[in-house]
Design a protein around this motif. Structure first.
Motif, PDB file in Angstrom:
ATOM      1  N   TYR A  16      11.992  39.482  21.965  1.00 44.24           N
ATOM      2  CA  TYR A  16      10.825  39.967  21.864  1.00 44.24           C
ATOM      3  C   TYR A  16      10.586  41.229  23.025  1.00 44.24           C
ATOM      4  O   TYR A  16      11.384  41.184  23.914  1.00 44.24           O
ATOM      5  N   PRO A  17       9.994  42.436  22.722  1.00 48.14           N
ATOM      6  CA  PRO A  17       9.851  43.234  23.448  1.00 48.14           C
ATOM      7  C   PRO A  17       9.087  42.925  24.789  1.00 48.14           C
ATOM      8  O   PRO A  17       8.354  42.339  24.775  1.00 48.14           O
ATOM      9  N   ALA A  18       9.513  43.366  25.846  1.00 50.11           N
ATOM     10  CA  ALA A  18       8.808  43.121  27.192  1.00 50.11           C
ATOM     11  C   ALA A  18       7.393  43.531  27.376  1.00 50.11           C
ATOM     12  O   ALA A  18       7.069  44.552  26.701  1.00 50.11           O
ATOM     13  N   GLY A  19       6.684  42.759  27.647  1.00 48.60           N
ATOM     14  CA  GLY A  19       5.308  42.941  27.644  1.00 48.60           C
ATOM     15  C   GLY A  19       4.355  42.597  26.403  1.00 48.60           C
ATOM     16  O   GLY A  19       2.981  42.475  26.461  1.00 48.60           O
ATOM     17  N   ALA A  20       5.036  41.748  25.413  1.00 52.27           N
ATOM     18  CA  ALA A  20       4.383  41.226  24.266  1.00 52.27           C
ATOM     19  C   ALA A  20       3.489  39.872  24.712  1.00 52.27           C
ATOM     20  O   ALA A  20       4.207  39.110  25.497  1.00 52.27           O
ATOM     21  N   PRO A  21       2.316  39.747  24.150  1.00 56.99           N
ATOM     22  CA  PRO A  21       1.502  38.698  24.600  1.00 56.99           C
ATOM     23  C   PRO A  21       1.887  37.396  24.053  1.00 56.99           C
ATOM     24  O   PRO A  21       1.822  36.343  24.349  1.00 56.99           O
ATOM     25  N   SER A  22       2.649  37.607  22.747  1.00 55.54           N
ATOM     26  CA  SER A  22       3.170  36.316  21.967  1.00 55.54           C
ATOM     27  C   SER A  22       4.251  36.888  20.740  1.00 55.54           C
ATOM     28  O   SER A  22       4.244  38.067  20.798  1.00 55.54           O
ATOM     29  N   VAL A  23       4.745  35.743  20.357  1.00 56.08           N
ATOM     30  CA  VAL A  23       5.984  36.138  19.409  1.00 56.08           C
ATOM     31  C   VAL A  23       5.777  35.136  18.272  1.00 56.08           C
ATOM     32  O   VAL A  23       5.442  33.999  18.570  1.00 56.08           O
ATOM     33  N   CYS A  24       6.073  35.826  17.223  1.00 56.56           N
ATOM     34  CA  CYS A  24       6.142  34.874  15.867  1.00 56.56           C
ATOM     35  C   CYS A  24       7.246  34.811  15.239  1.00 56.56           C
ATOM     36  O   CYS A  24       8.117  35.553  15.434  1.00 56.56           O
ATOM     37  N   CYS A  25       7.650  33.565  15.221  1.00 53.72           N
ATOM     38  CA  CYS A  25       9.115  33.122  14.770  1.00 53.72           C
ATOM     39  C   CYS A  25       9.366  33.463  13.220  1.00 53.72           C
ATOM     40  O   CYS A  25       8.468  33.017  12.715  1.00 53.72           O
ATOM     41  N   ALA A  26      10.343  33.925  13.037  1.00 53.99           N
ATOM     42  CA  ALA A  26      10.551  34.648  11.742  1.00 53.99           C
ATOM     43  C   ALA A  26      11.199  33.399  10.925  1.00 53.99           C
ATOM     44  O   ALA A  26      10.972  33.329   9.645  1.00 53.99           O
ATOM     45  N   VAL A  27      11.515  32.138  11.133  1.00 60.49           N
ATOM     46  CA  VAL A  27      11.913  31.049  10.776  1.00 60.49           C
ATOM     47  C   VAL A  27      10.736  30.166  10.230  1.00 60.49           C
ATOM     48  O   VAL A  27      10.524  29.854   9.082  1.00 60.49           O
ATOM     49  N   CYS A  28      10.209  29.662  11.136  1.00 57.54           N
ATOM     50  CA  CYS A  28       8.986  28.763  10.819  1.00 57.54           C
ATOM     51  C   CYS A  28       7.488  29.337  10.924  1.00 57.54           C
ATOM     52  O   CYS A  28       6.674  28.555  10.777  1.00 57.54           O
ATOM     53  N   ARG A  29       7.365  30.524  11.462  1.00 62.97           N
ATOM     54  CA  ARG A  29       6.126  31.345  11.490  1.00 62.97           C
ATOM     55  C   ARG A  29       5.080  30.862  12.672  1.00 62.97           C
ATOM     56  O   ARG A  29       4.250  31.124  12.560  1.00 62.97           O
TER      57      ARG A  29
END
Length: 177
Positions: A16-29
């Motif tokens: 994920y890009p630095a500074g992002a507050p959260s990340v969505c997994c592309a596999v399990c969402r």
């Protein structure tokens, strides 16, 4: 700049890009929250007076306990250490503030620091062996004991992240009459 985190549901590594507050997994969402960055801590190093091990500590510490020999080492204020480049090989040398000169452990050149007095705190002499440099500096009068600053630059090592790490040790040995 990209950072990495492990998905809290499927345990895949997510970029994920630095500074992002959260990340969505592309596999399990699943949405994985990104922890806030840790505050930067300034670190310093000293050589244990008991066993001569190089110790790393936070700059705010007053004392450092050696994990090898349990010696409690007093931390000298950082402003008592000065730096100068060797006049011959340009290696950065550390010396106690107030020393008139410093001898390079790599090329043996004596570099004048531009100060006429010498007032470093004495450190314990390392165990004698063939590789230790204990000769007095030739730029200080020989009527008094002389402290010698020793800089040893060992080969670089590779840390667990694959980055090159400098391995430099600096010490002050009390001289003899």
């Amino acid at each position: 700049m990209q950072s990495q985190i492990v998905c809290h549901r499927c345990r895949r590594v997510l970029a994920y890009p630095a500074g992002a507050p959260s990340v969505c997994c592309a596999v399990c969402r699943a949405i994985t929250a990104v922890p806030p960055p840790a505050p930067a801590v300034e670190m310093a190093q000293l050589i244990c007076g008991g066993c001569r091990t190089l110790l790393m500590y936070t700059r705010s510490a007053d004392t450092v306990r050696c994990s090898c020999c349990s010696t409690v080492n007093l931390v000298r204020p950082v402003n008592n250490i000065a730096h100068v480049n060797c006049g011959r090989c340009r290696t950065t040398l550390m010396y106690p503030h107030g020393a008139p000169s410093v001898k390079c452990a790599i090329c043996d050149y004596i570099t004048n620091t531009g100060i006429n007095t010498m007032s470093p705190a004495p450190c314990p002499r390392p165990p004698s062996n063939e590789s230790a440099y204990n000769a007095p500096s030739t730029s200080v009068p020989t009527s008094q004991p002389q402290n010698v600053t020793v800089v040893v630059e060992n080969p670089m090592t590779v840390d667990d992240k694959g980055k090159l790490v400098n391995n430099v040790v600096v010490g002050i040995t009390p001289g003899k009459n």
